[in-house]
Design a protein around this motif. Structure first.
Motif, PDB file in Angstrom:
ATOM      1  N   GLY A 145       2.065 -40.299  57.257  1.00 49.94           N
ATOM      2  CA  GLY A 145       2.753 -39.340  57.863  1.00 49.94           C
ATOM      3  C   GLY A 145       2.932 -39.491  59.508  1.00 49.94           C
ATOM      4  N   GLY A 146       3.147 -40.798  59.911  1.00 46.37           N
ATOM      5  CA  GLY A 146       3.128 -41.357  61.117  1.00 46.37           C
ATOM      6  C   GLY A 146       4.479 -41.240  61.698  1.00 46.37           C
ATOM      7  N   ASN A 147       5.467 -40.591  60.921  1.00 43.48           N
ATOM      8  CA  ASN A 147       6.751 -40.682  61.599  1.00 43.48           C
ATOM      9  C   ASN A 147       7.195 -39.652  62.488  1.00 43.48           C
ATOM     10  OD1 ASN A 147       6.658 -39.385  58.766  1.00 43.48           O
ATOM     11  ND2 ASN A 147       8.977 -38.897  59.686  1.00 43.48           N
ATOM     12  N   LYS A 148       6.515 -38.455  62.503  1.00 44.25           N
ATOM     13  CA  LYS A 148       6.779 -37.205  63.323  1.00 44.25           C
ATOM     14  C   LYS A 148       5.638 -36.390  63.772  1.00 44.25           C
ATOM     15  CE  LYS A 148       8.045 -34.478  59.502  1.00 44.25           C
ATOM     16  NZ  LYS A 148       8.939 -33.565  58.666  1.00 44.25           N
ATOM     17  N   GLY A 149       5.566 -35.709  64.750  1.00 44.59           N
ATOM     18  CA  GLY A 149       4.600 -34.603  65.060  1.00 44.59           C
ATOM     19  C   GLY A 149       3.288 -35.109  65.335  1.00 44.59           C
ATOM     20  N   ILE A 150       1.948 -34.649  64.572  1.00 46.70           N
ATOM     21  CA  ILE A 150       0.892 -35.217  65.299  1.00 46.70           C
ATOM     22  C   ILE A 150       0.706 -36.673  64.704  1.00 46.70           C
ATOM     23  CG2 ILE A 150      -1.477 -34.754  64.755  1.00 46.70           C
ATOM     24  CD1 ILE A 150      -0.761 -31.842  64.300  1.00 46.70           C
ATOM     25  N   GLY A 151       1.325 -37.079  63.531  1.00 42.60           N
ATOM     26  CA  GLY A 151       0.982 -38.396  63.245  1.00 42.60           C
ATOM     27  C   GLY A 151       1.513 -39.566  64.094  1.00 42.60           C
ATOM     28  N   PHE A 152       2.852 -39.118  64.693  1.00 40.28           N
ATOM     29  CA  PHE A 152       3.496 -39.854  65.624  1.00 40.28           C
ATOM     30  C   PHE A 152       2.741 -39.995  66.853  1.00 40.28           C
ATOM     31  CE2 PHE A 152       6.589 -40.973  69.102  1.00 40.28           C
ATOM     32  CZ  PHE A 152       7.109 -42.022  68.620  1.00 40.28           C
ATOM     33  N   ALA A 153       2.244 -38.793  67.322  1.00 42.61           N
ATOM     34  CA  ALA A 153       1.382 -39.007  68.554  1.00 42.61           C
ATOM     35  C   ALA A 153      -0.087 -39.716  68.388  1.00 42.61           C
ATOM     36  CB  ALA A 153       0.984 -37.522  69.079  1.00 42.61           C
ATOM     37  N   ILE A 154      -0.651 -39.507  66.972  1.00 39.16           N
ATOM     38  CA  ILE A 154      -2.048 -40.463  66.704  1.00 39.16           C
ATOM     39  C   ILE A 154      -1.392 -41.992  67.005  1.00 39.16           C
ATOM     40  CG2 ILE A 154      -3.436 -41.016  64.871  1.00 39.16           C
ATOM     41  CD1 ILE A 154      -3.322 -38.295  63.912  1.00 39.16           C
ATOM     42  N   CYS A 155      -0.189 -42.217  66.302  1.00 36.64           N
ATOM     43  CA  CYS A 155       0.241 -43.756  66.434  1.00 36.64           C
ATOM     44  C   CYS A 155       0.447 -44.101  67.771  1.00 36.64           C
ATOM     45  CB  CYS A 155       1.628 -43.983  65.664  1.00 36.64           C
ATOM     46  SG  CYS A 155       1.426 -43.778  63.883  1.00 36.64           S
ATOM     47  N   GLN A 156       0.995 -43.260  68.768  1.00 34.26           N
ATOM     48  CA  GLN A 156       1.155 -43.563  70.194  1.00 34.26           C
ATOM     49  C   GLN A 156      -0.166 -43.599  70.930  1.00 34.26           C
ATOM     50  OE1 GLN A 156       3.554 -40.048  71.233  1.00 34.26           O
ATOM     51  NE2 GLN A 156       5.041 -41.306  72.030  1.00 34.26           N
ATOM     52  N   GLY A 157      -1.197 -42.866  70.395  1.00 35.26           N
ATOM     53  CA  GLY A 157      -2.231 -43.035  70.950  1.00 35.26           C
ATOM     54  C   GLY A 157      -3.193 -44.334  70.735  1.00 35.26           C
ATOM     55  N   LEU A 158      -2.981 -44.826  69.263  1.00 33.24           N
ATOM     56  CA  LEU A 158      -3.747 -45.934  68.814  1.00 33.24           C
ATOM     57  C   LEU A 158      -3.104 -47.093  69.439  1.00 33.24           C
ATOM     58  CD1 LEU A 158      -4.517 -44.605  65.319  1.00 33.24           C
ATOM     59  CD2 LEU A 158      -6.225 -44.935  67.015  1.00 33.24           C
ATOM     60  N   VAL A 159      -1.918 -47.023  69.501  1.00 33.29           N
ATOM     61  CA  VAL A 159      -1.186 -48.348  70.111  1.00 33.29           C
ATOM     62  C   VAL A 159      -1.711 -48.344  71.622  1.00 33.29           C
ATOM     63  CG1 VAL A 159       1.051 -49.083  71.117  1.00 33.29           C
ATOM     64  CG2 VAL A 159       0.762 -48.312  68.767  1.00 33.29           C
ATOM     65  N   ALA A 160      -1.850 -47.425  72.392  1.00 32.76           N
ATOM     66  CA  ALA A 160      -2.329 -47.240  73.852  1.00 32.76           C
ATOM     67  C   ALA A 160      -3.868 -48.052  73.631  1.00 32.76           C
ATOM     68  CB  ALA A 160      -2.160 -45.966  74.529  1.00 32.76           C
ATOM     69  N   ALA A 161      -4.389 -47.659  72.658  1.00 30.64           N
ATOM     70  CA  ALA A 161      -6.031 -48.051  72.465  1.00 30.64           C
ATOM     71  C   ALA A 161      -5.959 -49.239  72.173  1.00 30.64           C
ATOM     72  CB  ALA A 161      -6.682 -47.101  71.824  1.00 30.64           C
ATOM     73  N   GLY A 162      -4.854 -50.267  71.821  1.00 32.14           N
ATOM     74  CA  GLY A 162      -5.044 -51.451  71.704  1.00 32.14           C
ATOM     75  C   GLY A 162      -5.016 -52.017  70.073  1.00 32.14           C
ATOM     76  N   PHE A 163      -4.625 -50.818  69.169  1.00 29.20           N
ATOM     77  CA  PHE A 163      -4.570 -50.974  67.944  1.00 29.20           C
ATOM     78  C   PHE A 163      -3.440 -51.549  67.400  1.00 29.20           C
ATOM     79  CE2 PHE A 163      -8.254 -48.328  67.852  1.00 29.20           C
ATOM     80  CZ  PHE A 163      -8.913 -48.509  66.626  1.00 29.20           C
ATOM     81  N   GLU A 164      -3.271 -52.411  66.424  1.00 28.68           N
ATOM     82  CA  GLU A 164      -2.208 -52.611  65.377  1.00 28.68           C
ATOM     83  C   GLU A 164      -2.181 -51.487  64.506  1.00 28.68           C
ATOM     84  OE1 GLU A 164      -1.526 -56.780  63.963  1.00 28.68           O
ATOM     85  OE2 GLU A 164      -3.228 -57.087  64.813  1.00 28.68           O
TER      86      GLU A 164
END
Length: 232
Positions: free
Chosen positions: A11-30
């Motif tokens: 569920g990464g395409n919107k809402g909380i899931g999208f914000a989680i993806c943003q945060g993990l990218v910023a933390a250096g994750f693929e």
């Protein structure tokens, strides 16, 4: 030498899931961004503007969809450090515990509780290949015993079940060194939460990102809100 940190967010395409993806990218994750359709996943990946995000189609209520996604990901990635079960539905408009029917209960339980269990089973081989992997189940205060509501019956029961599954999974995966957490994002301004909600998606995502990156594995099996343990 395993250097890349890889996370899968449903569920990464919107809402909380999208914000989680943003945060993990910023933390250096693929980040592997899963959505119910590949088009939605691709659109979200474009919004993130990062070469470290990969779209995948996964309907968490459909076992064959989960299996296909797992096969695709196994072909592309050697391991999985973090799995975040974020996808969920909130379909209880106009019903309560006295009027909800079995079909709605089945739909919500399959999506919100049984889906994450199946996903964990499918992706366990990849999680086992990472040191100290983490699983985060996005639950709700409506899933806590003091927060269940007769006015959101299928949602409350599904999150109660997800919390129970978190406890069972933490026990079952302890010997493998895999931590399992549940978290409540609070009432967030999303399609599900509505515009009146007091919290931003980024605020809702914060605890999930913390659990994915900083929280002690010794806290496995616990339930969190705002980075603090709360009662089941």
């Amino acid at each position: 030498m395993m250097t890349s940190q890889i996370a899968l967010v449903t569920g990464g395409n919107k809402g909380i899931g999208f914000a989680i993806c943003q945060g993990l990218v910023a933390a250096g994750f693929e980040v592997i961004l899963a959505a119910r359709s590949l088009d939605k996943a691709k659109q979200a990946v474009e919004q993130l503007s990062s070469s470290n995000v990969y779209p995948i189609e996964m309907n968490v209520a459909n076992d064959s969809s989960i299996h296909s996604a797992a096969e695709d990901i196994r072909d592309q990635f050697s391991h999985l450090n973090v799995l975040i079960n974020n996808a969920g539905i909130y379909p209880d408009q106009g019903v309560n515990i006295l009027t909800v029917d079995r079909d709605l209960l089945n739909l919500t339980m399959n999506t919100n509780a049984f889906g994450p269990i199946q996903i964990i089973q499918e992706f366990l081989p990849l999680l086992e290949k990472a040191p100290a992997a983490r699983i985060i189940n996005v639950s709700s205060g409506n899933g806590a015993l003091d927060g269940i509501s007769a006015n959101v019956p299928s949602y409350s029961l599904s999150k109660l079940a997800l919390n129970g599954a978190t406890i069972l999974l933490a026990k079952a995966l302890h010997s493998k060194g895999i931590a399992v957490y549940a978290m409540c994002p609070g009432w967030v301004r999303t399609d599900m939460g509505g515009n009146a909600a007091p919290r931003s998606p980024e605020q809702g995502a914060d605890t999930a990102i913390w659990l994915a990156t900083e929280a002690s594995p010794k806290l496995s099996g616990k339930f969190f809100r705002d980075r603090k343990e709360i009662s089941y």
